[in-house]
Motif scaffolding. Structure first.
Motif, PDB file in Angstrom:
ATOM      1  N   ASP A 297      46.977  34.641  41.642  1.00 52.34           N
ATOM      2  CA  ASP A 297      45.772  35.966  41.855  1.00 52.34           C
ATOM      3  C   ASP A 297      44.869  34.970  41.260  1.00 52.34           C
ATOM      4  OD1 ASP A 297      46.055  35.195  39.219  1.00 52.34           O
ATOM      5  OD2 ASP A 297      46.001  37.506  38.605  1.00 52.34           O
ATOM      6  N   SER A 298      44.516  33.634  41.279  1.00 55.48           N
ATOM      7  CA  SER A 298      43.250  32.339  40.849  1.00 55.48           C
ATOM      8  C   SER A 298      41.512  33.073  41.762  1.00 55.48           C
ATOM      9  CB  SER A 298      43.245  31.248  41.083  1.00 55.48           C
ATOM     10  OG  SER A 298      43.365  30.793  42.616  1.00 55.48           O
ATOM     11  N   LEU A 299      40.762  33.155  41.637  1.00 58.66           N
ATOM     12  CA  LEU A 299      39.500  33.381  42.259  1.00 58.66           C
ATOM     13  C   LEU A 299      39.108  32.089  43.003  1.00 58.66           C
ATOM     14  CD1 LEU A 299      37.508  36.028  38.870  1.00 58.66           C
ATOM     15  CD2 LEU A 299      39.066  36.667  41.404  1.00 58.66           C
ATOM     16  N   GLU A 341      36.523  33.063  32.527  1.00 54.12           N
ATOM     17  CA  GLU A 341      37.097  33.469  32.951  1.00 54.12           C
ATOM     18  C   GLU A 341      37.198  34.346  33.211  1.00 54.12           C
ATOM     19  OE1 GLU A 341      40.753  33.701  35.793  1.00 54.12           O
ATOM     20  OE2 GLU A 341      38.590  31.984  35.623  1.00 54.12           O
ATOM     21  N   THR A 342      36.768  35.147  31.873  1.00 50.68           N
ATOM     22  CA  THR A 342      36.675  36.988  32.265  1.00 50.68           C
ATOM     23  C   THR A 342      35.514  37.385  32.373  1.00 50.68           C
ATOM     24  OG1 THR A 342      37.846  36.765  29.792  1.00 50.68           O
ATOM     25  CG2 THR A 342      36.179  38.712  30.062  1.00 50.68           C
ATOM     26  N   ARG A 344      34.132  36.149  34.651  1.00 53.64           N
ATOM     27  CA  ARG A 344      34.515  36.237  36.134  1.00 53.64           C
ATOM     28  C   ARG A 344      34.964  36.723  37.374  1.00 53.64           C
ATOM     29  NH1 ARG A 344      34.811  29.971  34.893  1.00 53.64           N
ATOM     30  NH2 ARG A 344      36.665  30.266  35.153  1.00 53.64           N
ATOM     31  N   ARG A 345      35.921  37.409  36.416  1.00 56.48           N
ATOM     32  CA  ARG A 345      36.943  38.213  36.900  1.00 56.48           C
ATOM     33  C   ARG A 345      36.524  39.662  37.144  1.00 56.48           C
ATOM     34  NH1 ARG A 345      41.982  37.076  38.418  1.00 56.48           N
ATOM     35  NH2 ARG A 345      42.838  35.136  37.508  1.00 56.48           N
ATOM     36  N   TRP A 348      33.505  40.047  39.790  1.00 59.99           N
ATOM     37  CA  TRP A 348      34.311  39.619  40.996  1.00 59.99           C
ATOM     38  C   TRP A 348      34.828  41.037  41.550  1.00 59.99           C
ATOM     39  CZ3 TRP A 348      34.293  36.680  45.157  1.00 59.99           C
ATOM     40  CH2 TRP A 348      35.098  37.166  45.942  1.00 59.99           C
ATOM     41  N   THR A 349      35.226  41.757  40.236  1.00 56.38           N
ATOM     42  CA  THR A 349      36.011  43.677  40.678  1.00 56.38           C
ATOM     43  C   THR A 349      35.458  44.066  39.339  1.00 56.38           C
ATOM     44  OG1 THR A 349      38.431  41.986  41.549  1.00 56.38           O
ATOM     45  CG2 THR A 349      38.147  44.679  41.186  1.00 56.38           C
ATOM     46  N   HIS A 366      41.107  42.554  29.697  1.00 57.75           N
ATOM     47  CA  HIS A 366      40.907  41.087  30.408  1.00 57.75           C
ATOM     48  C   HIS A 366      41.592  40.344  29.248  1.00 57.75           C
ATOM     49  CE1 HIS A 366      40.408  41.057  34.737  1.00 57.75           C
ATOM     50  NE2 HIS A 366      40.090  41.936  34.552  1.00 57.75           N
TER      51      HIS A 366
END
Length: 399
Positions: A297-299, A341-342, A344-345, A348-349, A366
């Motif tokens: 599930d990598s962005l 990473e948090t 970015r996620r 993104w959503t 997350h």
């Protein structure tokens, strides 16, 4: 004259040391030395323990085996480590699993110290120069040289004093609770990452073009990994990554051509030539071709966001700017304030409704800690909302 240090390598000596450590006072300083870059495994080849009124103990884990008795004796006491995430996995492998830790490296980061290596922090806070010339040594060596043992002992002997100095600074900065949450998170974090396709970590793999070439790179990596595991040798000491990548790009037509490939080097590059040629043939003939990107599930990389999801790109850039300001105000590195990473996620959503509360819930989902949510949720929410405003939204009304 420097103190001579004895390595404990028998059960009888070990059990006697456990009794002495249990009778000491204060936190227990713990460190471990591995043979990274020399051995395949990441096991501990030396474990150092220091406690006030007990002394310094250097244990030989391969000789002793399990450390359950020591864990039982000190489990509920505070353990002091520097960069705990580097050592917790190998300590747990032998039965050492603390309930509470104080991580002097992580605490130094939270204090905003620009350099957090043990030697630098010790010198700055305790005024003691700590030489680190043996940090990358092959600790599977037996017998261990006395200078290495002196180095290993000093690492733990200074940790309790360093812990006290840093604890005072955390108190002055009002960051004690932040540190407690971060230390607790280290103990619950999954430190061993199991990758579905670990061969994709091959250095230089992104320069390989073509699925068939990629299949050859995969087979070479898997063959090298199997040999490294069998010999308990670091894979790169057999054949370096650059050699595997070069072979996958060149696609030699024969074993002779592989042997003549100048870029294919390493101590096992010729002695195991049959192995490498078999891997190349397997990659050249397999029907199981890899996909261009790994599963999961990598962005997408942030550089691709502007084209693939411009709204997310705008959110991410606005939030990064806001958090950079917060990071500077709080003297906490950006990556500790909130992991990239948090962010970015969530960018993104994002939640359907953008508020500090919904952003806080998304961050928690997350893995963000309570202090991180409190510190960042308002700023992220404001940045997300601001990122969708057009110039017309913010212009002065016509008079």
């Amino acid at each position: 004259m420097a103190e001579l240090h004895h390595v404990i390598d028998s059960r009888a000596e070990y059990l006697d040391a456990v009794e002495r450590i249990a009778q000491g006072t204060g936190p227990i300083a713990v460190d471990a030395e591995r043979a990274s870059g020399f051995r395949y495994s990441q096991r501990a080849y030396l474990i150092q323990v220091f406690r006030r009124e007990s002394g310094t103990f250097l244990f030989d884990p391969p000789a002793i085996g399990r450390f359950d008795e020591l864990d039982e004796a000190i489990h509920d006491d505070e353990w002091v480590l520097h960069a705990a995430t580097q050592d917790l996995t190998c300590l747990r492998e032998v039965g050492l699993d603390p309930a509470t830790i104080f991580d002097t490296e992580l605490a130094a980061r939270l204090l905003g110290m620009p350099r957090v290596g043990l030697g630098t922090v010790v010198e700055e806070l305790l005024g003691i120069h700590l030489a680190k010339e043996h940090s990358a040594a092959d600790w599977s060596t037996r017998p261990l040289p006395e200078p290495w043992l002196n180095y290993a002992a000093l690492d733990v002997e200074l940790l309790p004093d360093l812990r006290d100095a840093i604890a005072g600074l955390l108190h002055e900065a009002g960051k004690e609770e932040i540190a407690r949450e971060e230390f607790a998170d280290e103990l619950t974090r999954e430190l061993t990452i199991v990758r579905s396709e670990p061969w994709r970590r091959l250095s230089g793999i992104h320069s390989i073009r073509g699925l068939r070439n990629l299949a050859v790179a995969r087979e070479l990596w898997l063959s090298r990994d199997a040999l490294a595991r069998e010999l308990d040798t670091a894979p790169g000491r057999l054949v370096p990554d650059a050699s595997l990548t070069a072979a996958a790009k060149a696609m030699p037509e024969s074993k002779r051509a592989l042997a003549g490939l100048r870029e294919f080097t390493g101590r096992a590059s010729r002695s195991e030539l049959d192995r490498w040629w078999a891997a190349i043939e397997a990659g050249r003939t397999t029907d199981d071709l890899p996909v261009l990107r790994g599963n999961g599930d990598s962005l997408p990389p942030p550089r691709a966001w502007a084209d693939r999801n411009p709204e997310a790109d705008a959110r991410l850039k606005a939030a990064r700017t806001a958090l950079t300001t917060l990071s500077e105000e709080r003297s906490i590195p950006l990556e500790n304030l909130l992991t990239p990473e948090t962010l970015r996620r969530v960018a993104w959503t994002p939640p359907a409704e953008i508020t500090p509360a919904t952003i806080g819930d998304a961050l928690a989902a997350h893995g963000a800690r309570p202090w991180q949510i409190e510190a960042t949720s308002q700023a992220i929410a404001d940045a997300f909302v601001g990122s969708v405003q057009s110039p017309d939204d913010t212009s002065e009304p016509d008079s």
